[in-house]
Design an enzyme around this catalytic site. Structure first.
Site, mmCIF file in Angstrom:
data_model
loop_
_atom_site.group_PDB
_atom_site.id
_atom_site.type_symbol
_atom_site.label_atom_id
_atom_site.label_comp_id
_atom_site.label_asym_id
_atom_site.label_seq_id
_atom_site.Cartn_x
_atom_site.Cartn_y
_atom_site.Cartn_z
ATOM 1 N N ASP A 8 0.864 -1.194 0.000
ATOM 2 C CA ASP A 8 0.000 0.000 0.000
ATOM 3 C C ASP A 8 0.892 1.233 0.000
ATOM 4 O O ASP A 8 2.099 1.148 0.271
ATOM 5 C CB ASP A 8 -0.913 0.009 1.242
ATOM 6 C CG ASP A 8 -1.837 1.235 1.281
ATOM 7 O OD1 ASP A 8 -2.421 1.579 0.233
ATOM 8 O OD2 ASP A 8 -1.959 1.871 2.337
ATOM 9 N N SER A 9 0.278 2.376 -0.243
ATOM 10 C CA SER A 9 1.026 3.641 -0.175
ATOM 11 C C SER A 9 1.477 3.922 1.262
ATOM 12 O O SER A 9 2.332 4.773 1.478
ATOM 13 C CB SER A 9 0.131 4.785 -0.650
ATOM 14 O OG SER A 9 -0.977 4.912 0.225
ATOM 15 N N CYS A 71 -4.396 -1.402 -2.042
ATOM 16 C CA CYS A 71 -4.581 0.037 -2.229
ATOM 17 C C CYS A 71 -5.534 0.220 -3.406
ATOM 18 O O CYS A 71 -5.249 -0.257 -4.517
ATOM 19 C CB CYS A 71 -3.221 0.661 -2.536
ATOM 20 S SG CYS A 71 -3.264 2.405 -2.950
ATOM 21 N N GLU A 150 -1.895 8.463 8.435
ATOM 22 C CA GLU A 150 -0.460 8.100 8.422
ATOM 23 C C GLU A 150 0.249 8.626 9.672
ATOM 24 O O GLU A 150 1.156 7.996 10.180
ATOM 25 C CB GLU A 150 0.222 8.684 7.180
ATOM 26 C CG GLU A 150 -0.098 7.958 5.885
ATOM 27 C CD GLU A 150 0.533 6.565 5.794
ATOM 28 O OE1 GLU A 150 1.739 6.436 6.047
ATOM 29 O OE2 GLU A 150 -0.199 5.609 5.492
ATOM 30 N N CYS A 182 -11.057 3.329 0.149
ATOM 31 C CA CYS A 182 -9.623 3.522 0.378
ATOM 32 C C CYS A 182 -9.285 2.689 1.602
ATOM 33 O O CYS A 182 -10.021 2.723 2.602
ATOM 34 C CB CYS A 182 -9.329 5.007 0.633
ATOM 35 S SG CYS A 182 -7.669 5.336 1.272
ATOM 36 N N HIS A 184 -7.186 2.954 3.829
ATOM 37 C CA HIS A 184 -6.879 3.682 5.068
ATOM 38 C C HIS A 184 -8.149 3.940 5.903
ATOM 39 O O HIS A 184 -8.070 4.058 7.124
ATOM 40 C CB HIS A 184 -6.258 5.056 4.750
ATOM 41 C CG HIS A 184 -4.799 5.028 4.422
ATOM 42 N ND1 HIS A 184 -4.311 4.562 3.230
ATOM 43 C CD2 HIS A 184 -3.714 5.439 5.143
ATOM 44 C CE1 HIS A 184 -2.991 4.687 3.214
ATOM 45 N NE2 HIS A 184 -2.604 5.216 4.363
#
Ligand code: DGL
Length: 272
Positions: A8-9, A71, A150, A182, A184
């Protein structure tokens, strides 16, 4: 011994890894967070495609026998490219669950919270085009949420305020189903439930993604070898120790049988 790569990012893919550790605990895992380059959602399609391919290539070179692109943004912009290049290993992607949402929505009114890149992508819009016209989608880019997640600000007033702003058009429209597009965003679930109310159905595809991974492992006859502890290696292009501490905070699955290590990798050199 099966080694599965999850990419993932940043920390978002931990929501998919968590489900994989729960459903498929008898494998070794390598988790790659490109946190030095997050968020991907505001980058160009070309950049996302090129970067995602080079990370998946590194995971394959490191011996991964299957890769989960955990992602939505990277899946939307890069998965065809990755599959065409890494033809011998299964590549599993994630997509916003707009189809199950359309089927389950009583009112035919569905909210989609995803990154700007995902909402603009051809892949997402092609999927949208296959759905019956009687379902209305209220789409919203969650700009600014990924950096807050993050940095671990899952309950900060700033996060609540930004999320409330993004969810307001959906509340005004009266949606009864919300797609988290998403990886996240599941980490904001308590805030989302608070803001939307418990009667709104939340659609998150992580369980379905891991069931697809299980099917692919079977199809490719990737063996399970249960001997001693499994390994989980956490790699971050920003800070391995920080990824480790976030993973310990966010993962809910039983980690007792995993030997866990972490490492910071050079963002410029995709070698693992
Ligand atoms: N977690 C990612 C997704 O599912 C991307 C977030 C970002 O880097 O913008 O779309």
């Amino acid at each position: 011994m099966a080694l599965i790569g999850v990419f993932d990012s940043g920390v978002g893919g931990l929501s998919i890894l968590d489900e994989a550790l729960r459903q498929l605990p008898d494998h070794d895992y390598l988790y790659f967070a490109d946190s030095a380059n997050a968020p991907y959602g505001e980058r160009s399609p070309e950049w996302i495609a090129q970067r995602s391919l080079s990370i998946c290539q590194s995971l394959a070179d490191a011996g991964c026998q299957a890769i989960v692109v955990a992602c939505n943004t990277a899946t939307a912009e890069a998965i065809q490219h990755i599959r065409a290049t890494l033809q011998t290993i299964p590549i599993i992607g994630v997509e916003p669950g707009i189809k199950p949402a359309a089927l389950q929505s009583q009112k035919g009114l569905v909210g989609v919270l995803a990154t700007e890149a995902t909402l603009k992508s051809d892949k997402f819009n092609a999927l949208l085009g296959t759905l019956p016209g009687d379902c209305r989608f209220v789409k919203q880019a969650g700009a600014g949420l990924v950096p807050l997640i993050e940095s671990g600000q899952l309950h900060a007033p700033e996060t609540t305020a930004l999320l409330a702003q993004h969810l307001q058009p959906m509340r005004t429209a009266g949606i009864d189903t919300l797609v988290l597009g998403c990886t996240h965003y599941p980490f904001l679930m308590p805030l989302i439930l608070n803001l939307m109310g418990s009667s709104v159905l939340i659609v998150d595809t992580s369980q379905a993604v891991v069931r697809q991974l299980a099917r692919q492992l079977e199809t490719h006859r990737i063996p399970i070898e249960v001997v001693g502890k499994r390994s989980l290696l956490l790699l971050s292009t920003a800070d391995g120790a920080r990824l480790h501490s976030m993973a310990m905070q966010l993962l809910r699955s039983d980690l007792a049988q995993f030997h866990i290590e972490f490492k910071t990798v050079d963002p410029e050199r995709a070698e693992l």
